[in-house]
Scaffold this active site. Structure first.
Site, PDB file in Angstrom:
ATOM      1  N   TYR A 255       7.549  -9.375  -6.699  1.00  0.00           N
ATOM      2  CA  TYR A 255       7.452  -9.395  -5.244  1.00  0.00           C
ATOM      3  C   TYR A 255       8.251 -10.506  -4.574  1.00  0.00           C
ATOM      4  O   TYR A 255       8.331 -10.550  -3.350  1.00  0.00           O
ATOM      5  CB  TYR A 255       5.980  -9.500  -4.812  1.00  0.00           C
TER       6      TYR A 255
ATOM      7  N   ALA B 164      -2.256  -0.901  -3.232  1.00  0.00           N
ATOM      8  CA  ALA B 164      -2.828   0.011  -4.218  1.00  0.00           C
ATOM      9  C   ALA B 164      -3.658   1.121  -3.584  1.00  0.00           C
ATOM     10  O   ALA B 164      -3.816   2.187  -4.179  1.00  0.00           O
ATOM     11  CB  ALA B 164      -3.669  -0.774  -5.221  1.00  0.00           C
TER      12      ALA B 164
ATOM     13  N   ASN C 214       1.581  -0.849   4.824  1.00  0.00           N
ATOM     14  CA  ASN C 214       1.702  -1.060   3.387  1.00  0.00           C
ATOM     15  C   ASN C 214       0.275  -1.176   2.877  1.00  0.00           C
ATOM     16  O   ASN C 214      -0.324  -2.244   2.918  1.00  0.00           O
ATOM     17  CB  ASN C 214       2.507  -2.311   3.059  1.00  0.00           C
TER      18      ASN C 214
END
Length: 137
Positions: free
Chosen positions: A22, A74, A71
């Site tokens: 990331y 998960a 976003n």
């Protein structure tokens, strides 16, 4: 124009978490750069690690904002509820991901958000948010 960025679980750890995947930039730093670059947009930000809070925020803003950049982390791959929330609101939603989810684990290839979103941007690092903002101009 009024746009909100909504980030899901663990994205508050950007810059510290799995930096090899990331990167080292925090989201706060990225957000401040976006506010400078898109100064004509009223840009806000919300982050939660809790699925229900993300859904509630979408309900809160999804009837009067011009756009949502989501976003869901998960939750993208597990939350039918967030997918349904995207479908339920009239505000267009752009699904974003920092990494190319199709180059990762197989379970990350499924999105419950994408089928209900205006579009999906994946794999361009934190620039994915910038690309999403351009899509609203």
């Amino acid at each position: 124009m009024k746009i909100i960025i909504i980030n899901g679980p663990n994205l508050n750890l950007l810059g510290k978490r799995e930096t090899e995947i990331y990167g080292t930039e925090t989201f706060e730093y990225c957000f401040n750069k976006l506010k400078e670059q898109f100064s004509t947009i009223e840009l806000s930000y919300f982050q939660s690690n809790i699925e229900g809070e993300i859904i509630s925020k979408m309900h809160e803003v999804g009837f009067h904002y011009d756009g949502i950049i989501l976003n869901a982390g998960a939750y993208t791959h597990t939350s039918i509820g967030i997918g349904d929330a995207v479908k339920a609101i009239p505000t267009p939603v752009i699904e974003v991901h920092i990494t190319n989810t199709y180059a990762r684990e197989l379970f990350r290839h499924q999105s419950y958000i994408g089928p209900n979103a205006k579009g999906v941007i994946i794999g361009f690092g934190l620039d994915s948010y910038k690309l999403a903002l351009y899509s609203f101009l």
